[in-house]
Each structure stands twice: as structure tokens, then as C-alpha cells.
Design a protein around this motif. Sequence first.
Motif, mmCIF file in Angstrom:
data_model
loop_
_atom_site.group_PDB
_atom_site.id
_atom_site.type_symbol
_atom_site.label_atom_id
_atom_site.label_comp_id
_atom_site.label_asym_id
_atom_site.label_seq_id
_atom_site.Cartn_x
_atom_site.Cartn_y
_atom_site.Cartn_z
ATOM 1 N N ASP A 1 -13.470 -50.786 36.910
ATOM 2 C CA ASP A 1 -14.804 -50.430 37.410
ATOM 3 C C ASP A 1 -14.878 -48.946 37.772
ATOM 4 N N GLN A 2 -13.808 -48.472 38.371
ATOM 5 C CA GLN A 2 -13.752 -47.057 38.765
ATOM 6 C C GLN A 2 -12.310 -46.602 38.768
ATOM 7 N N ALA A 3 -12.086 -45.334 38.489
ATOM 8 C CA ALA A 3 -10.743 -44.764 38.627
ATOM 9 C C ALA A 3 -10.896 -43.317 39.041
ATOM 10 N N TRP A 4 -10.008 -42.848 39.879
ATOM 11 C CA TRP A 4 -10.085 -41.470 40.359
ATOM 12 C C TRP A 4 -8.709 -41.004 40.799
ATOM 13 N N ARG A 5 -8.628 -39.729 41.132
ATOM 14 C CA ARG A 5 -7.377 -39.117 41.534
ATOM 15 C C ARG A 5 -7.446 -38.786 43.027
ATOM 16 N N GLU A 6 -6.329 -38.953 43.730
ATOM 17 C CA GLU A 6 -6.267 -38.508 45.119
ATOM 18 C C GLU A 6 -5.057 -37.597 45.277
ATOM 19 N N GLU A 7 -5.291 -36.407 45.847
ATOM 20 C CA GLU A 7 -4.221 -35.422 45.934
ATOM 21 C C GLU A 7 -3.689 -35.238 47.348
ATOM 22 N N TYR A 8 -2.421 -35.025 47.451
ATOM 23 C CA TYR A 8 -1.781 -34.678 48.722
ATOM 24 C C TYR A 8 -0.916 -33.441 48.506
#
Lengths: 714, 714
Positions: free
Chosen positions: B100-107
Motif C-alpha cells: 500500500d505504501q513504502a518509504w525510507r526513514e533515515e537515522y
Amino acid sequence: MKKLLLFGLGGCALFTVGILIGHFAIQQSDTDTSPVWVPEISQDVDESFIEKFIAEVDNMEIERNLKELTKVPHMATTKGDEETVQYVLKRWQDPTSGLDQAWREEYLVHLSFPDKNQKNSVKVDATLLLVTEREKNYTSDQNDPEVVQPYAAYSPAGHAKGKLIYANQGKTSDYEHLNNTLNLTGTIAIVRYGGAGRGAKAINAAPFGVIGVLVYTDPGDINDGLMSDLNETYPHSWYLPPSGVERGSYNSQFGDLLTPYLAAKQDTYRIPKETITGLPPIPTQPIGFEDAFKLICELGGEPSPESWHGGFNCTYNVGGPGFRASSIFNNSDVKMDIYNKEELKNSSNVMGVIRGSVEPDRYVIYGNHRDSWVHGAIDPSSGTAVMLEITRVLGKMVKEGKWRPRRSIIFGSWGAEEFGLIGSAEYTEEYYTKLFERSVAYINVDISVFGRYAFHSSVYDNWLQYFNRSSPTYGLIPNVGHLTGAGSDYAAFIHFLGITSMDISYTYDRSKTKARIYPAYHTAYDTFDYASKFIDPGFTSHQTVARTAGNVLLRLADSLLLPFNCSDYAESLEQYLQVALDNFQEELSKHGISMDPLKSAVLKFRLAATNLDRVIHQSDFAKETPYKIRRINDQLMLLDRAFLDPMAFPDKYAYRHVIWASRSSGLATFPGLADAFEGAKNSGLKQDWSKAHKHLSIVAQAIAGAASTLEEVI
Amino acid sequence: MKKLLLFGLGGCALFTVGILIGHFAIQQSDTDTSPVWVPEISQDVDESFIEKFIAEVDNMEIERNLKELTKVPHMATTKGDEETVQYVLKRWQDPTSGLDQAWREEYLVHLSFPDKNQKNSVKVDATLLLVTEREKNYTSDQNDPEVVQPYAAYSPAGHAKGKLIYANQGKTSDYEHLNNTLNLTGTIAIVRYGGAGRGAKAINAAPFGVIGVLVYTDPGDINDGLMSDLNETYPHSWYLPPSGVERGSYNSQFGDLLTPYLAAKQDTYRIPKETITGLPPIPTQPIGFEDAFKLICELGGEPSPESWHGGFNCTYNVGGPGFRASSIFNNSDVKMDIYNKEELKNSSNVMGVIRGSVEPDRYVIYGNHRDSWVHGAIDPSSGTAVMLEITRVLGKMVKEGKWRPRRSIIFGSWGAEEFGLIGSAEYTEEYYTKLFERSVAYINVDISVFGRYAFHSSVYDNWLQYFNRSSPTYGLIPNVGHLTGAGSDYAAFIHFLGITSMDISYTYDRSKTKARIYPAYHTAYDTFDYASKFIDPGFTSHQTVARTAGNVLLRLADSLLLPFNCSDYAESLEQYLQVALDNFQEELSKHGISMDPLKSAVLKFRLAATNLDRVIHQSDFAKETPYKIRRINDQLMLLDRAFLDPMAFPDKYAYRHVIWASRSSGLATFPGLADAFEGAKNSGLKQDWSKAHKHLSIVAQAIAGAASTLEEVI
């Protein structure tokens, strides 16, 4: 332990209940083919039931409750306390007006008492005895052998002899001021109540070499200056007689002191007594203003600053140290002999429940402590009398099969609150996870009525007139305070467990009296006679509190959608943010610390709250699944939990709520950040600026995390 | 970081899914008058859908995924890592088979790398260079310029020169043994992998005066003794070639080291680097057995104990310190020059979701890390290839409108796991409350296939045959291990968040090889070529894992009643209790410490679990309200959370689960109690017996608290 709040609330504001309820009643199917449970689970709060409840609340019943509860002194774990346990149990197990179940829960807790055989004493020159065993008798109540000698609970036993000094309220700044001109080593300080916590007055004193502390109630702070028991004070008025002494716990944290984070059961590990922190390190004793007057107005040395003066007609000299040469006491020492003893004692909570029909695993908790210092008519029995009237009315409806709440209601009659909120704190430690997962809210009604304050109109209109604030969203509205301290049993619920909490009481008109609290507080004059003559003749204010608290309770228990408004939470965060920006941003930026993450977090919270409000208002709950209603209710119910961080305040026992934790700073903003900022500003040390940065990250992360719980769930 | 587990599970056992499912399908109303949502919310897991899923899982797709993922080395934050981010995003955003959705999360996280310009080196006498820049090339893979030089991540840079000693596995007991006869001050230790954590080998060494540590893989531990690359090792077999070096993180806690308990965002507060604990205090470097052989078999001094010997045909002398006089190295020193650098780098998680239809606020989480040390065909890409096949099959069903899970499914492709489970740990810190409240379970599939182990029959039958246990309730059943360590990304979920977790992999037949792990682990030989020739030709084992993990995932996401069996939890607690009683009771009682509260707590848990099972089995879910189903599911889902205590392990970062936390003790029992007991037994100190008492209270209270969540809700 008390903190004055008209209406205090941590968490989502409740005052919008009237706006929210009624919008979301699900259209009920009336066919037989629908599952049988459909109508029941779709039932919203019944306004006619609330009206019926309000009509049934009886002032005379409250008066009877209070009379029964205050027959004898009922200090925690005494015979009198046990009688109140039995009474509450009897009421809650009554076959016609009791609850579904009621039982007792015991904890073995660390308490402090004076020695019955060896009385605490304060003497001048081995002759003038200043502390009598008990307050002067006016009604027969003060003669009860169970009236405990006035004492400072958790003050160490010990003997101190030295020259007297007057140290205002016992704040660190007060001792610093004296220390500029006097050598305080070996002195005994006399200080008045107010300005600093009880225990803090002695804790602050010790580093200056002070070896004992006397604490008294100044008539300027409690009696609007009146001092005579011939016509001015009780039994002639609500004012404190000269011999009245405020007892109290001088412990500065909450919960059993020997079992931090553990419920105090028989075999629970107990820390060594000598590792307890936050207690007076030197002998401490409260006295009445009758005695304090004799001491303070005989002191030598310079007059104290004007702001240190109370109601005595003298210059509040700071002490030579010691008395002035011309005093009847001449150069005498003051001698304190304190025989307090610490003991492990069994203290009981009484618990009662009404099981919820649809969502029994959602708890609305209502509580008050049961233990007093003496007869405790106002503190705490005015609250217990109200609670028992609420349970009588609701219990009767349940027993008659006329009503059952949607969610479960838990009533708690806590033990040993006066020693440090012990019963409620142990309860939250023992049932931490269950309460964390399932609690909708905690309602605390301790002192239900502080004084006479005639209502001219509705509670709402009075609230709006006397305690209001200007909201950017709603304009002038009734104010809801914040529960940032640990004044009563709500502390463990809001600070340790992150459960949205409310503390309700009816207070007096502060434009008509400057009294710090109702004058008989924690004395042998806090009796049924006092309450019925001077606090609430006719018990109609008690009735108003019962109706108001019950109304809130019923809406929390029965509303289909929980009556919490999260945009109001956003407003509080925005106000905190603005104060933080105004006061900290420039300086933080000089130290390379950006407030942007905090700004973004508050904005994220605002957007998420607005979005959730939109979802609520656009939903046609009549057509929604129970899972959607539960989902939104869980978002609202668990919102305060999102602000918990067990690592945020390593030096503050059991404080985990990063928004409402106590703070030393006077700024109404994020407590960890405010205190760390002020610490860094004072010391200028790099590691202290790091602490400020750390707290900024902690609070920003908590707010962003809370915001993410309000967003669309995935 | 890896720990070998056939199937590891923390929390309620999942293997009873087959028993539970199917019993509770709610009878569906087929009339029009019932609310439209009634059929949907009553839908149980669809067995035919699971069969369809299993049929669709394609081994060739997995092979293609693996080939794509392993084209180039993809160590965390490198260009190759970014390519895998893009690839996973592309797959999860695919219009026909994406989520349904995909995204990136950065640290922004604290990593450690070797210096590209100044290679780490180990020399004997300034001439013999022992560490080459890279492993020997057999396929073209090892020649890729992006192959990182073997190094010990988080070893400090530094130069050490001294006499060599052989210290077995680098355990404290190993150094103590040597210290009895040798002066270790100023020496360099060579130790083999195994027996102690990577970082521990250097941390243990430093107090003895050791100034540098070399770590190697002994052919006896990894290659069943085989050492020749002419015909015995890869590319001739799965065994490790002589130049192969196991890279790894020498950090001993999980999560970003500079931001404890905070998500590592741009402006997050970072602790000073010098305050990080748990890192090697002295230069440390891994080497291959080709080099280690040259060193160890030239050592002087006494032969080491037999149990210290590995696969080399020599006596593993402990060192003079240093080489024997007759050695070609004579009296030479070993010199280490380490140039590792620590850097803040942006690391990405890729997240993807399928929104649940009925309970979108309940999350089943499935994850694996994406970063490798080199090409990482097995670790971690065998797991990612499986995950991408599962998402392909499920994504297609969703896009075609054929299926949507009851609960939401979250997929996580974590970054920087190899450096210390960083991506997953930061994710749990950032979304702590949301995940705490809503997560049903976390499934981890890191290395999906460890080796060849032909299945002769069903997964269940093989499991029963090769990894079983005898249950008092069920007799011989497949065993489910316990996730007590931090071997992969499940750590933050089970230990920090208390989310019931499972780690799934397909392992090799330990009766046929003694290899500590698959031999190419963390070397430049862990390539697609290696995987497809020696680990899983045809990729049918990968397919089996995808089917099994997907099956578990679907039952967790779609079952009306969660497939958790709490009586199995009671069985684990009873086993732990029995071990504790057998080993501790007598001695504790001598110190006045009663184990009764622990016994009562376990009994209370057993009774509550039995009662909940009875309620489940007696319920006619077809007639029950959705609130009752949710209530029981919440009791099951939140059970592991009840065992969290953030104060239980102040010295163990992010370990909060009092049952499954790591322990030093070899006894399979409550970790805090076992370690505290052994500490007290060793020291004999009163305060250490107090610690044991404290942990007894902590675990007893946690179990009693957990039990109370399983009891009737009020």
C-alpha cells in the motif's frame, strides 16, 4: 499532602464533554437477524440516566457518611483506620446498594510515628515547655486518647540544643540570606509553613550547620492575621486556634520508601533504611503559633526583611543567634527532644468494582485516601463521604438491574496517603501493566470541599467566572489546571503510569481570605463539627462535588466515544513551546543547540490532533465498526502514556511524564528542559548545557512519538 | 551479529496455530438488516488463501531477488547499500505487486570504518605482513574495489607492539589461566572466534595488561579441520578459504551508540564519544587462519591445554610470551597498526505496509536487515530475498483486490544491523509507544538458510525429528527456543519493547558438520555463487522458509483469535522456576531470602493461563461481541509487555524483559536472579545477596503482574 487546585487535569481536557457527547450515537438495528450484541455495543451515554444520578445524590447521605467516617481519629494503620476499612467494605458489599465486588489489599509499609511513652518536646532552658501533647480541647474530639501528638513524620529521632534563628520559610535562599551575616552552625531554625515543602525546610537547613528545625503555622498565612481563641478562632470561626499544629509527612517522594518500584508485600526486597533519600537529616518538629509567637518575638539580632514577616506584632528578628538580651529567655538555648520511631505496618486499600457490560477491560478509576492525621473530616473524609454517596447511588442502580456501565469502574479507598501517597502508589506498582493497558482515566476527589463559596449559578458558569483562561480556539473558557505535583493520590496515576487524571474539589473565594489552605488542615480541629459548621453547613457543596465528579465519571464510563479533546492538548503544548522559545531559544542557540526538533514535534502533534478531530467529526459512527470506535478511543485513552519516559528524570523517583512532571523552574513549560536550562545558565558548565540538549531531545521525541499515535494508524 | 537458532521464539508459543485456528469462525449473518460490517469483522483466517499463498511462493523469484541484491558489496551507508534501498523501494512501490505504501526513514548513526587510504596492518618484525587488504580472489566478486578490508568495527585506531600469546577464545578465564604463569603486560593476544563475544575478547584482555588483540577463525571451528584451498575449501566446497576473514562489530550493545534511548535524528543529543561503554579498549583486528597458522604454530612457551587446540597441526603453545627460539621469527614482536575511523553516517530503513481491513491498529511486523559486510548473499540477503518474495505474492493479491489482511502488516528492511542492530533499534526508539500499544508480533528472518539440510517430509515432521522437547502437557513436540540474546534485529522488539518475537531460519545438520556457522559468514566469499552452489542449489530451502514465515505471518494477521498459547508460557515459567528452586533455594534461605513470592507468582500465572484457555475453549465466538474477541486478543498480545521493567537491568542497555533478557549464568532460568545469585555466591557480600533478593522481587512482581493481565479483566 495537598496542593490547591480548583480543578486540575493532566491530559486531554474533559470540559468538552458536553460538546462531544450525543453526536455519535450509533443507529440501532431493530431486526432479529442482527447479532444480539449489536444494540448493546452501540449504546452511547444516556443523558436521562445522568439526570437521574444527579437527582439521587443526597446531601443528607453525605453528611451521614461523614459523621460515621469521623467518629474517631483514623490515622493510617490505627484501630480507627481499621474501623473505616470495615465501614467502606460494609458499604461496598451492601446487598442493595453495594458494588459488584469489594475487597481489601494490604501492603507492609514503612511509616513514622511519635513514641506514645516518650513525648517529643521542645524546651527553652530546660524549663519552658513549648510543645504540649495535644491541641487545646474545645469540643470533646480533641480529648480523644487516639489524637496523635503533633509531629513531623520521618523526622529522625534525636536531641538538638542550640541558639534559635528565624529562617522565614526554610528555602535555601532564606538560609543563604541569614548565612551572609550569621554563623548558623549549631543553631536551631524556626520557619513557617509555605514556600518550600515540609521536608525541604530541614534538608535545606542542614548544609548550613543548622541542627534542628521547628515549623509553625503563621497566623498571617492561615488566619488572615487573627490569633485569639476567645472570639476569633475555632469554635468561633473556621480559623485555627493558637494551639493548633499542622502535622504532616516530611518525606519528599511518594510511595513506600523501602520498596521503590516494587509493591510492598511481606517478602518484598527492602532497601537499607540508611539509603532512603529526601528525608529531614536533622530533628524537626511542628508547633502551633501560640508557641511560635513566644519564640519569634523574643529573638535578638536584626529585624528580618519585611517579606519574612507574618501575622505577629513584632519584627521577626533573625536571632542573635538566640534571644535578645532583654528577653525573658535571655541567652537561653532551645532544646529539642524527638522520639519518632519508624515502623513497618500493614496498611490497607479497599477496592471495589462495577464490571463494565461492553468493555469490561476498560477502567475508569475513582479514588481517594481514607487515612487522616486526626479525625480528618475535611482531609480526606469529605472526599470519602462523596465517594460513598456516588457508590450508593450507582450501586443501587446496578443491584436493581437498571444500569451497568459500558466500561468497568474501579473505586479505590487508599491507605497511608498522608505518609506519602503510599496506598495508591503501591497499587500502581503492583498492577502496573494492567492499569497501563486498560485505564481510561483516574479521578481523584480528596478534600472535596475546601471552604464556603456560594454558587450563584451553575458549576459551569461559576467555573467560567472564577477560574478561566483565554483559549486561542474557544475564547474565554473554564480553566483546567495541570497536575504537575504530587499533592494527592493522582500522582502515581499521572506521573508514573501516564493515565489521564483529574483532581476535583470545591474551593473558597481567594478574594475573601488569604488562607494558605483551610485553617484546620492536619490539626485536631478538622472534625465533623468544624466541617458542618464552617466548611459546608447543609453539605450542599459536597453534593455539588458528588454530582460533578459523578457526571464526569459516568461520561467516561458510558460514552461511546471517550470525551477527550486532543486539540486542547496541542494548545497546551503550543503554550509550553512558546514559553520555551521566548526564554531559552536565544541562549540555547549560542551553545549550538537547535530548538527546531521541538518546534517540528509540536507542529506534528497539532496536525495529527486536527486530523483526528476531523476524522471524528466526519465519521458516521452509526455505520462504523466497533473496531473503529475502539481504535479512536484507544488513541485518546493512550495519549498520555505516549509522554512517559522512564529514563527522563533519573533523579525524580517515579516521575515519567515528560510534560507534567514536577519542576523547580517557575516557568510554565516543559519541566525537564526548564530545569536543565536553568541549571546550565547558573553553572555555565558544558555538561550542564549537554543536559539541556538531552532534555530537549527527550521532550521532542516524546511529543513526536505521541503525535504519531494520533495519526492515521497506518 | 547472529545467533544460531533453528526457530527461536520469545513469548507465547506459535506452534499451536494449527490447533487454535478454525475453531472460532463466527457464524455470519446473511441478512441485509444486520450492520454491513458484521460479516467482515467476523471473518477468520482463510485456509484456502494460505494454500494459495504457499503455492505462489516461487523459488526462481527468490533466486532472482538474491542475484539482484548481491550484485555488489552493500555495507551500511555505502553506494551499494543505497542501491539496495532503491531496489527494495522499487519492489514495494510496484504498481502491480507492491505494498500500500513504502518509504525510507533515515537515522544519522555512529559507525566505524577502516581507512581506505591507510590500510590496517599486522606485521612480524616489520617485514612479514600478515593482513592483506582483501581475501584471495576466486570468483570476480572478491576483486570488487568496494570489498571492505577486514576489520573489527569500533576497535580503536592505534599502534601496538609486543610479544604474542595465544589466549584461546579470549574469555576472562582464558586470560586468568595464562596469567598464572605468564606476565601478560605489554603482550598482544591472538584468540579464536567463539566462546566470548567479539568485543569481549579485547575487553577481557585489557585488565591483564594486554595491549592488542588478533582474532581469527580456527579451521577446527569452521571447516571441520579442512584448510587447503586447492581442493578442500571454497570454490571446491562450502568451507572457508585460508585467506577468509570474519568481519564484525566489536560493539557489545545494540542501537546507535551516541543516542541511547533516543532516535538518532540530525539534531538529537549525542553523548560524548568517550563515554561509550562496551567497546574494545585496545586495538583489535581479525585475520584469516592462513595468517593465524603462521603465528600460532611458531609460538614458544608451554603447550596450551588440550581444550584450547583447534584444527592446526601444532600444540598451540601459549607463547614465551613470543615465538620460540627456534622459530623463523625468533624473538620478534608483533606489530599492529590500526587506522579505523568513526563517522556519523546516514543509514536508511525501508518501510512498507499493507493496511489492515478490520483492525488496522494492530501490527504484525516482519523484518530483516539489508546491510551486509561484503556481498552478503546469505547474511542478510537470503532473508531479504525471502521477504521480497513474500511481499510480491501478498502485494499482488492486494493490488488485484483479492485479499487484505485483518490486521496491518509492516515490513522493515533495516539498515546498519551489522554495526549493532542500529536501524531496527532506532525505529523502536522513535516509535516506541505506537509499537508498544499496537504490535501483535515481530517476525525476523535474517539469514534464512544456513546450509543444506534436505527435508524428507513436512517442516513440522522435520522440526519434530531434529529439534524437539518433551512437554509435560503435550509430550514430544517441536521445540521453540528462547530469544535471550541480541543476535539479530528481533532484539529491540523483544527485549526493549516486549513484543512477542520469532526468529526463523533453516539450518544445517549439526550431526554432519561441527561448523560454528556457515563458513563464508562475514567474508568476501558470502556471494551469490557460494549461496547457489553450496547453501541452497535450486533455492528450495529458501522457498520453504518463505512459505513457513509467510504462513506464520498470515495466521498472525488474519486469525480472528490470535494464535498464541499462554499455557505454554506458563510451562516455560515453571521450568525456569524449577531450575531456580533446585539451584538457589537452599542457599537463599540461608540468607533469609524466601522464594515463596516467586512460587506463588508462577502458580498464579498458571491458574490465570488455564482459566483464560478455558474461557477461550468454552466461548462460542460466533455469538460473542467484537469487544470480547478484542479483549482476549489484547490479553494475549500484551502478555509479553507485562514482563517489561525498565529498572530491572540498569547495567544492560535496553534490556527490559525480565524473563528473556540475556544472562551470564549458564542456568536456564530467570536471568536477573541467576546472575545476581552467582554474583553473591562468588563475592559472599551482603549487598550482593541483597541484589539477589531484589531481583527475586522484581521477577516475582513481573510474573504476578503478568498473571493479573490474564485473569478475568475485572
